[in-house]
Enzyme design. Structure first.
Site, PDB file in Angstrom:
ATOM      1  N   HIS A 132       0.846  -1.203   0.000  1.00 48.17           N
ATOM      2  CA  HIS A 132       0.000   0.000   0.000  1.00 48.17           C
ATOM      3  C   HIS A 132       0.875   1.243   0.000  1.00 48.17           C
ATOM      4  O   HIS A 132       1.886   1.324   0.696  1.00 48.17           O
ATOM      5  CB  HIS A 132      -1.012  -0.022   1.143  1.00 48.17           C
ATOM      6  CG  HIS A 132      -0.497   0.214   2.524  1.00 48.17           C
ATOM      7  ND1 HIS A 132      -0.378   1.476   3.083  1.00 48.17           N
ATOM      8  CD2 HIS A 132      -0.095  -0.648   3.491  1.00 48.17           C
ATOM      9  CE1 HIS A 132       0.071   1.377   4.326  1.00 48.17           C
ATOM     10  NE2 HIS A 132       0.258   0.092   4.602  1.00 48.17           N
ATOM     11  N   ASP A 144       5.666   2.623   7.331  1.00 47.52           N
ATOM     12  CA  ASP A 144       4.297   2.200   7.025  1.00 47.52           C
ATOM     13  C   ASP A 144       3.668   3.165   6.010  1.00 47.52           C
ATOM     14  O   ASP A 144       3.033   4.135   6.411  1.00 47.52           O
ATOM     15  CB  ASP A 144       3.464   2.176   8.309  1.00 47.52           C
ATOM     16  CG  ASP A 144       2.070   1.594   8.104  1.00 47.52           C
ATOM     17  OD1 ASP A 144       1.817   0.975   7.052  1.00 47.52           O
ATOM     18  OD2 ASP A 144       1.232   1.789   8.995  1.00 47.52           O
ATOM     19  N   GLU A 178      -5.522   1.703   1.938  1.00 42.51           N
ATOM     20  CA  GLU A 178      -5.330   0.555   2.837  1.00 42.51           C
ATOM     21  C   GLU A 178      -5.652   0.929   4.271  1.00 42.51           C
ATOM     22  O   GLU A 178      -6.255   0.137   5.022  1.00 42.51           O
ATOM     23  CB  GLU A 178      -3.880   0.054   2.722  1.00 42.51           C
ATOM     24  CG  GLU A 178      -3.609  -1.274   3.427  1.00 42.51           C
ATOM     25  CD  GLU A 178      -3.159  -1.134   4.869  1.00 42.51           C
ATOM     26  OE1 GLU A 178      -2.980  -2.154   5.546  1.00 42.51           O
ATOM     27  OE2 GLU A 178      -2.989   0.023   5.331  1.00 42.51           O
ATOM     28  N   GLU A 179      -5.244   2.137   4.668  1.00 42.81           N
ATOM     29  CA  GLU A 179      -5.413   2.550   6.063  1.00 42.81           C
ATOM     30  C   GLU A 179      -6.877   2.760   6.441  1.00 42.81           C
ATOM     31  O   GLU A 179      -7.206   2.829   7.615  1.00 42.81           O
ATOM     32  CB  GLU A 179      -4.625   3.839   6.326  1.00 42.81           C
ATOM     33  CG  GLU A 179      -3.108   3.708   6.145  1.00 42.81           C
ATOM     34  CD  GLU A 179      -2.464   2.853   7.213  1.00 42.81           C
ATOM     35  OE1 GLU A 179      -3.166   2.352   8.107  1.00 42.81           O
ATOM     36  OE2 GLU A 179      -1.221   2.675   7.150  1.00 42.81           O
ATOM     37  N   ASP A 207       4.210  -5.061   3.704  1.00 37.67           N
ATOM     38  CA  ASP A 207       3.674  -3.966   4.512  1.00 37.67           C
ATOM     39  C   ASP A 207       4.526  -3.835   5.771  1.00 37.67           C
ATOM     40  O   ASP A 207       4.512  -4.715   6.626  1.00 37.67           O
ATOM     41  CB  ASP A 207       2.216  -4.277   4.871  1.00 37.67           C
ATOM     42  CG  ASP A 207       1.500  -3.100   5.505  1.00 37.67           C
ATOM     43  OD1 ASP A 207       2.159  -2.085   5.796  1.00 37.67           O
ATOM     44  OD2 ASP A 207       0.282  -3.197   5.701  1.00 37.67           O
ATOM     45  N   HIS A 294       2.326   4.813  12.959  1.00 41.80           N
ATOM     46  CA  HIS A 294       1.235   5.789  12.807  1.00 41.80           C
ATOM     47  C   HIS A 294       1.509   7.085  13.560  1.00 41.80           C
ATOM     48  O   HIS A 294       0.591   7.715  14.080  1.00 41.80           O
ATOM     49  CB  HIS A 294      -0.107   5.188  13.239  1.00 41.80           C
ATOM     50  CG  HIS A 294      -0.672   4.232  12.239  1.00 41.80           C
ATOM     51  ND1 HIS A 294      -1.937   3.701  12.352  1.00 41.80           N
ATOM     52  CD2 HIS A 294      -0.159   3.697  11.099  1.00 41.80           C
ATOM     53  CE1 HIS A 294      -2.175   2.890  11.338  1.00 41.80           C
ATOM     54  NE2 HIS A 294      -1.090   2.870  10.553  1.00 41.80           N
TER      55      HIS A 294
END
Length: 583
Positions: A132, A144, A178-179, A207, A294
């Site tokens: 992603h 990420d 994706e998130e 990922d 994140h």
């Protein structure tokens, strides 16, 4: 990787031959010291290339810069995501991939999935590698999932540069949304027919493959699909484990639910590294695999280069094991003519564009010739030979006594093999005006030639629909300082009564002013500026624009569109169905 955990799907398998290899020593981590491991017994010769960790890191630097220039993130639907797509797409197109942007209209933030296919190998035998491309709003998203995206990009570029013979078709994908719940990959899988799904023999997902305190995790590690990924890491004595943290949380889940066998690498997210894992892999027990998961600190400093390097090389090993043959591809090319037919009057001339493409092996010199012309008609090429992948202008000239009628010309390209294309020529006896429409590929449906355009301008993106067909020219629309160009050389016949240049233009703008032209599109024919449009001319739908081109009769001139966009608030100049009609 998305935060919400889903129930893992049923483990599926695909038959994948596993061979043994001799592996180069891994590079050291720039972040944490990797735990020394005892290598497995040397394996037999490795055909797969060593993927440059320096090049992978260069892509990560670009992603970080894109985020910095676009509000600090690359979240789906943001300018940062759009710029990330443009960066990856430009690299792939330059390398020779067939690249498609698929607009995910069902995504929370509509945007493009980017699909790139290496055009060799059987089309019904596909192995697919995906990651992603989007991040979260909190930060630049380098681990990420810049790490997976960059590793795949560099693998794709190396595959193109080495251009080996292929036993299967390799397809790469970079996912939107994706998130927000694997939305881009779900949209893609749902768009496939049952037959198309059956063509995909395995999907591999990557990922978070550079986590700073990471480990070595493989999705569905005991499946046959995972065998080449596991074999590579096993050769280092790494003792990889099942990716339980990632089960159902990344894009492999979309494929798994559709019955497509899946696997992939991961290095861990917010879960805690155990003492046993730290003992065999190094790092800090009791701490998260990625303490910046994140968060704003997920930058280029948030990468374990040892793990990233082993992941990138493991991807290459899997590609070579699954899809690369042992022979050398035969050099081959194709020839096409656009338009495929034309008319010429006695005493006049007309032109067409001959395009070549390398279809396998390496590029080669192709000599061009034509046969089948009637008495009094000559055919010439400029240049008379090209390197496959290049174009040439074919000029068909008729004398005042040329035989009239309709004839089939055979255009021949001669290199290590011979390839041909046909052109239907009509010779009229009226003299004077050759007439006809002289803009090649006027609706952009036949690739880029004979247009010359900035990267990404000729596109089938659904974000700005074409007026007709699927393709159009989309200049600007980035909301950042940018200049896009689109041009084509035109030979305007002499002796006609009317000459009309026409095109359809749609202007879409986020600018709020009603007085200031911040973003501009200039239209030029030869050295003359025909018109300038701006954000002040925005309107719904396409508007027909016409100009008298009689001043250019008998000349070869360049038609050029130049779009200039300022530093903020996008303006899109979308052009379709460009013609110059002489009659």
């Amino acid at each position: 990787m998305r935060r919400t955990t889903l129930t893992a799907g049923v483990t599926l398998a695909v038959v994948a031959a596993t061979t043994t290899v001799t592996l180069a020593a891994p590079q050291a981590s720039a972040t944490i010291a990797a735990k020394p491991v005892t290598a497995a017994a040397p394996l037999a010769a490795l055909a797969a290339p060593d993927i440059s960790i320096t090049n992978v890191q260069a892509h990560l630097t670009q992603f970080n810069s894109i985020a910095t220039s676009n509000g600090g993130n690359r979240r789906a639907g943001s300018a940062g995501y759009t710029a990330s797509v443009a960066y990856v797409k430009g690299k792939l197109q330059a390398a020779g991939y067939t690249v498609t942007e698929q607009n995910c209209t069902s995504c929370t933030y509509p945007g493009s999935n980017l699909i790139a296919e290496w055009p060799q190998g059987p089309a019904d035998q596909v192995v697919m590698f995906g990651a992603h491309l989007d991040g979260v709003a909190a930060g630049p998203g380098i681990n990420d999932n810049g790490s997976g995206s960059a590793s795949l990009l560099e693998n794709a570029l190396v595959l193109a540069s080495q251009n080996p013979s292929m036993t299967k078709r390799v397809r790469f994908a970079w996912w939107n949304g994706e998130e927000q719940g694997l939305q881009g990959s779900k949209h893609y899988v749902n768009s496939l027919s049952t037959t198309q799904r059956g063509y995909i023999k395995g999907y591999y997902n990557f990922d978070m493959v550079g986590s700073p305190n990471g480990g070595y995790f493989i999705n569905r590690i005991t499946s046959t699909t995972a065998a080449p990924l596991k074999a590579y890491w096993d050769s280092f004595g790494l003792q990889p484990e099942e990716n339980t943290e990632g089960a159902g949380r990344s894009d492999d889940y979309s494929f798994n639910n559709a019955g497509i066998p899946t696997s992939g690498y991961a290095a861990g997210a917010s879960y805690t590294k155990t003492s046993a894992q730290a003992s065999k892999w190094g790092g800090t027990a009791g701490a998260a695999y990625d303490g910046c998961y994140h968060r704003a600190c997920d930058t280029t400093s948030n990468i374990n280069t040892t793990i990233l390097n082993r992941s990138a090389d493991g991807i290459a090993y899997a590609i070579w094991q699954l899809a690369v043959g042992t022979g050398t591809p035969t050099n081959d090319f194709s020839v096409s003519v656009s338009p495929t037919s034309g008319s010429v009057a006695r005493g006049a001339a007309t032109t067409a564009t001959v395009s070549t493409a390398t279809t396998s092996g390496s590029a080669q010199t192709v000599s061009l010739s034509a046969s089948g012309a009637p008495s009094g008609v000559t055919v010439s090429f400029s240049p008379s030979s090209v390197t496959s992948g290049g174009t040439s202008t074919m000029t068909v000239s008729a004398s005042s006594t040329a035989t009239t009628g309709t004839f089939t010309l055979t255009v021949t390209g001669t290199g290590s093999v011979t390839r041909t294309a046909t052109y239907s020529l009509t010779v009229t006896g009226t003299g004077g005006c050759a007439g006809g429409q002289v803009v090649g590929n006027s609706s952009f449906e036949s690739g880029t030639a004979p247009w010359t355009a900035s990267s990404g301008v000729i596109t089938n993106s659904a974000s700005q629909p074409a007026r007709t067909g699927s393709y159009k020219a989309w200049l600007n629309g980035y909301g950042t300082s940018r200049t896009d160009t689109l041009s084509q050389s035109l030979t305007v016949p002499a002796g006609c009564a009317t000459y009309t240049l026409a095109f359809y233009l749609h202007i879409d703008s986020a600018e709020t002013t009603s007085t200031t032209a911040y973003d501009k599109l200039t239209v030029q024919l030869g050295t003359t500026t025909l018109a300038t449009y701006s954000n002040l001319n925005r309107a719904s739908g396409y508007q027909l624009r016409t100009f008298n081109a009689a001043a250019y009769a008998g000349q070869t001139v360049t038609l050029k569109f130049t779009g200039v966009e300022d530093a903020s608030l996008q303006t899109s100049f979308v052009i379709d169905d460009v013609t110059l009609q002489a009659s």
